[in-house]
Each structure stands twice: as structure tokens, then as C-alpha cells.
Design a protein around this motif. Structure first.
Motif, mmCIF file in Angstrom:
data_model
loop_
_atom_site.group_PDB
_atom_site.id
_atom_site.type_symbol
_atom_site.label_atom_id
_atom_site.label_comp_id
_atom_site.label_asym_id
_atom_site.label_seq_id
_atom_site.Cartn_x
_atom_site.Cartn_y
_atom_site.Cartn_z
ATOM 1 N N VAL A 1 0.823 -1.218 0.000
ATOM 2 C CA VAL A 1 0.000 0.000 0.000
ATOM 3 C C VAL A 1 0.856 1.267 0.000
ATOM 4 N N PRO A 2 1.788 1.425 0.954
ATOM 5 C CA PRO A 2 2.618 2.636 0.882
ATOM 6 C C PRO A 2 3.526 2.650 -0.340
ATOM 7 N N VAL A 3 3.999 1.487 -0.758
ATOM 8 C CA VAL A 3 4.870 1.425 -1.938
ATOM 9 C C VAL A 3 4.101 1.851 -3.180
ATOM 10 N N ALA A 4 2.888 1.359 -3.345
ATOM 11 C CA ALA A 4 2.071 1.729 -4.502
ATOM 12 C C ALA A 4 1.786 3.229 -4.508
ATOM 13 N N SER A 5 1.555 3.794 -3.335
ATOM 14 C CA SER A 5 1.324 5.244 -3.255
ATOM 15 C C SER A 5 2.551 6.025 -3.706
ATOM 16 N N VAL A 6 3.709 5.585 -3.259
ATOM 17 C CA VAL A 6 4.947 6.267 -3.645
ATOM 18 C C VAL A 6 5.187 6.112 -5.143
ATOM 19 N N VAL A 7 4.962 4.914 -5.674
ATOM 20 C CA VAL A 7 5.142 4.696 -7.114
ATOM 21 C C VAL A 7 4.218 5.617 -7.901
ATOM 22 N N ARG A 8 2.990 5.738 -7.472
ATOM 23 C CA ARG A 8 2.033 6.604 -8.178
ATOM 24 C C ARG A 8 2.447 8.076 -8.094
ATOM 25 N N ILE A 9 2.899 8.503 -6.935
ATOM 26 C CA ILE A 9 3.348 9.889 -6.776
ATOM 27 C C ILE A 9 4.551 10.161 -7.673
ATOM 28 N N VAL A 10 5.497 9.235 -7.697
ATOM 29 C CA VAL A 10 6.687 9.396 -8.537
ATOM 30 C C VAL A 10 6.283 9.460 -10.008
ATOM 31 N N LEU A 11 5.384 8.589 -10.428
ATOM 32 C CA LEU A 11 4.934 8.611 -11.822
ATOM 33 C C LEU A 11 4.267 9.943 -12.166
ATOM 34 N N LEU A 12 3.446 10.465 -11.263
ATOM 35 C CA LEU A 12 2.801 11.761 -11.510
ATOM 36 C C LEU A 12 3.824 12.889 -11.561
ATOM 37 N N LYS A 13 4.826 12.845 -10.685
ATOM 38 C CA LYS A 13 5.885 13.858 -10.690
ATOM 39 C C LYS A 13 6.695 13.804 -11.981
ATOM 40 N N LEU A 14 6.832 12.601 -12.545
ATOM 41 C CA LEU A 14 7.553 12.437 -13.809
ATOM 42 C C LEU A 14 6.680 12.776 -15.014
ATOM 43 N N GLY A 15 5.419 13.109 -14.769
ATOM 44 C CA GLY A 15 4.517 13.515 -15.839
ATOM 45 C C GLY A 15 3.757 12.379 -16.495
ATOM 46 N N VAL A 16 3.782 11.206 -15.900
ATOM 47 C CA VAL A 16 3.044 10.063 -16.445
ATOM 48 C C VAL A 16 1.608 10.148 -15.931
ATOM 49 N N THR A 17 0.684 10.507 -16.812
ATOM 50 C CA THR A 17 -0.710 10.675 -16.393
ATOM 51 C C THR A 17 -1.658 9.685 -17.073
ATOM 52 N N GLN A 18 -1.149 8.869 -17.998
ATOM 53 C CA GLN A 18 -1.998 7.896 -18.670
ATOM 54 C C GLN A 18 -2.359 6.787 -17.677
ATOM 55 N N VAL A 19 -3.643 6.493 -17.568
ATOM 56 C CA VAL A 19 -4.142 5.551 -16.577
ATOM 57 C C VAL A 19 -3.553 4.161 -16.761
ATOM 58 N N PHE A 20 -3.546 3.667 -17.990
ATOM 59 C CA PHE A 20 -3.076 2.304 -18.209
ATOM 60 C C PHE A 20 -1.573 2.171 -17.969
ATOM 61 N N VAL A 21 -0.817 3.208 -18.291
ATOM 62 C CA VAL A 21 0.625 3.185 -18.015
ATOM 63 C C VAL A 21 0.847 3.218 -16.507
ATOM 64 N N GLN A 22 0.119 4.087 -15.811
ATOM 65 C CA GLN A 22 0.230 4.144 -14.350
ATOM 66 C C GLN A 22 -0.182 2.830 -13.713
ATOM 67 N N LEU A 23 -1.247 2.239 -14.207
ATOM 68 C CA LEU A 23 -1.732 0.977 -13.664
ATOM 69 C C LEU A 23 -0.692 -0.128 -13.851
ATOM 70 N N ALA A 24 -0.164 -0.246 -15.059
ATOM 71 C CA ALA A 24 0.824 -1.294 -15.339
ATOM 72 C C ALA A 24 2.100 -1.081 -14.532
ATOM 73 N N LEU A 25 2.654 0.126 -14.584
ATOM 74 C CA LEU A 25 3.882 0.397 -13.840
ATOM 75 C C LEU A 25 3.652 0.348 -12.335
ATOM 76 N N GLY A 26 2.472 0.784 -11.894
ATOM 77 C CA GLY A 26 2.146 0.750 -10.468
ATOM 78 C C GLY A 26 2.059 -0.670 -9.937
ATOM 79 N N ILE A 27 1.406 -1.547 -10.676
ATOM 80 C CA ILE A 27 1.266 -2.936 -10.235
ATOM 81 C C ILE A 27 2.624 -3.622 -10.218
ATOM 82 N N VAL A 28 3.361 -3.506 -11.313
ATOM 83 C CA VAL A 28 4.671 -4.170 -11.402
ATOM 84 C C VAL A 28 5.646 -3.576 -10.386
ATOM 85 N N GLY A 29 5.688 -2.240 -10.323
ATOM 86 C CA GLY A 29 6.602 -1.576 -9.383
ATOM 87 C C GLY A 29 6.280 -1.903 -7.939
ATOM 88 N N ALA A 30 5.014 -1.808 -7.566
ATOM 89 C CA ALA A 30 4.623 -2.091 -6.177
ATOM 90 C C ALA A 30 4.903 -3.544 -5.822
#
Length: 174
Positions: free
Chosen positions: A105-134
Motif C-alpha cells: 500500500v505505501p509502496v504503490a502510493s509512492v510509485v504513483r506519486i513518482v509517476l505523476l511527478k515524472l509527468g506520467v498521467t496515462q491511466v493504463f501506463v500508471q496501472l501497469a507500472l504501479g502494479i509491477v513496481g509495487a
């Protein structure tokens, strides 16, 4: 109501549903139906309210995704062939599923925040990278924590309490 109470009230029925489904083999069409529903749900979420989360205090209709995800997991995993590496990998990870669940849970939150800070706003990209990264970061953190007895205590306290009781009873018997 405190978050821990709300989270327990929302997720406890899902764990009970999982316990019930553990001994039931669901039909294959249920898996297809759940994948279809999950995909439609994600698309609608993306189109209408990407930044709005499901509120744990009042999940409402959007909370249906909890039930869908449990049904999806219990309809897909049993249909996998037991002799492939995918099945063996997740069976092995099942042994550490509770620590992964707690850490993700905290890892997924951090991954999502990092992706948003990097400008990744596409839902499917965030979902895929969030699941794999977390997933992988949670396993790495678990393995790191598991090496140190004092940190491992927070994941498996009974392993250390039992040892102390056994050692104490042996000392008392001598």
C-alpha cells in the motif's frame, strides 16, 4: 470513525468471500465476465473521475470493484496449469502474501506519486507500472526487512514470541 475501523469494515467481507471461494471452483465464463467488467470499470474511471478515489467510509457503487477483484482472482488462479513457472512463482509468493499485502500500500502510493511527478498521467501506463513496481519493490523490501530480526518482528511477531516462551519454559524446567 478511524481509518483502521473503516478499512476493516470494508475489507473483512472481502476476506470472508475469499475464504468461501477458496473451496469453490468457479466456471470459466465468470473469469471472462470479471475481466470484462474490470476493464469497463477502469475505462469509466479514467473517463469520468480519474483523480477521485473510492472512499473507504462510503464506498458506494464504486466499491463493487472490491467484489469484482476477489471474484477475478479466484476464477483465474485455479484455472492456471500447475506445472508452469507463473503458477509456481505465485504459489511461492503466497507464503509471504501477508507481508506483501502490508507493504504494497505505501509502496504503490509512492510509485504513483513518482509517476505523476515524472509527468506520467496515462491511466493504463500508471496501472501497469504501479502494479509491477509495487509488486517487485514490496518483495525487495520484505527480503530486506526479513534479514534483520528487529524489523522482522513487525511482520512475524509470533515467530519471536513463541521462541521466547519456549526458551522460558525450558529455563523454568531446569
Amino acid at each position: 470513525m478511524p481509518f483502521i475501523d473503516i478499512g476493516a469494515l470494508v475489507w473483512c467481507p472481502m476476506f470472508v468471500l475469499g475464504k468461501i471461494l477458496k473451496n469453490i471452483i468457479l466456471k470459466k465464463y465468470i473469469a471472462y465476465l470479471m475481466v470484462f467488467f474490470y476493464t469497463i470499470y477502469i475505462i469509466l474511471w479514467m473517463l469520468f473521475s480519474f483523480k477521485i478515489q473510492i472512499g473507504y467510509s462510503t464506498p458506494g457503487f464504486r466499491g463493487i470493484i472490491f467484489v469484482v477483484s476477489v471474484l477475478l482472482a479466484f476464477s483465474v488462479f485455479p484455472s492456471l496449469k500447475e506445472d508452469n513457472n507463473f503458477f509456481k512463482y505465485f504459489t511461492k509468493c503466497g507464503e509471504i502474501s501477508l507481508p506483501i499485502y502490508l507493504i504494497h500500500v505505501p509502496v504503490a502510493s509512492v510509485v504513483r506519486i513518482v509517476l505523476l511527478k515524472l509527468g506520467v498521467t496515462q491511466v493504463f501506463v500508471q496501472l501497469a507500472l504501479g502494479i509491477v513496481g509495487a509488486w517487485f519493490i514490496s518483495i525487495i523490501i520484505f527480503k530486506s526487512i526479513h534479514r534483520f530480526k528487529y524489523f522482522d518482528f513487525f511482520l512475524y511477531p509470533m515467530n519471536y514470541i513463541k521462541k521466547d516462551k519456549q526458551e522460558g519454559s525450558k529455563a523454568g524446567a531446569l
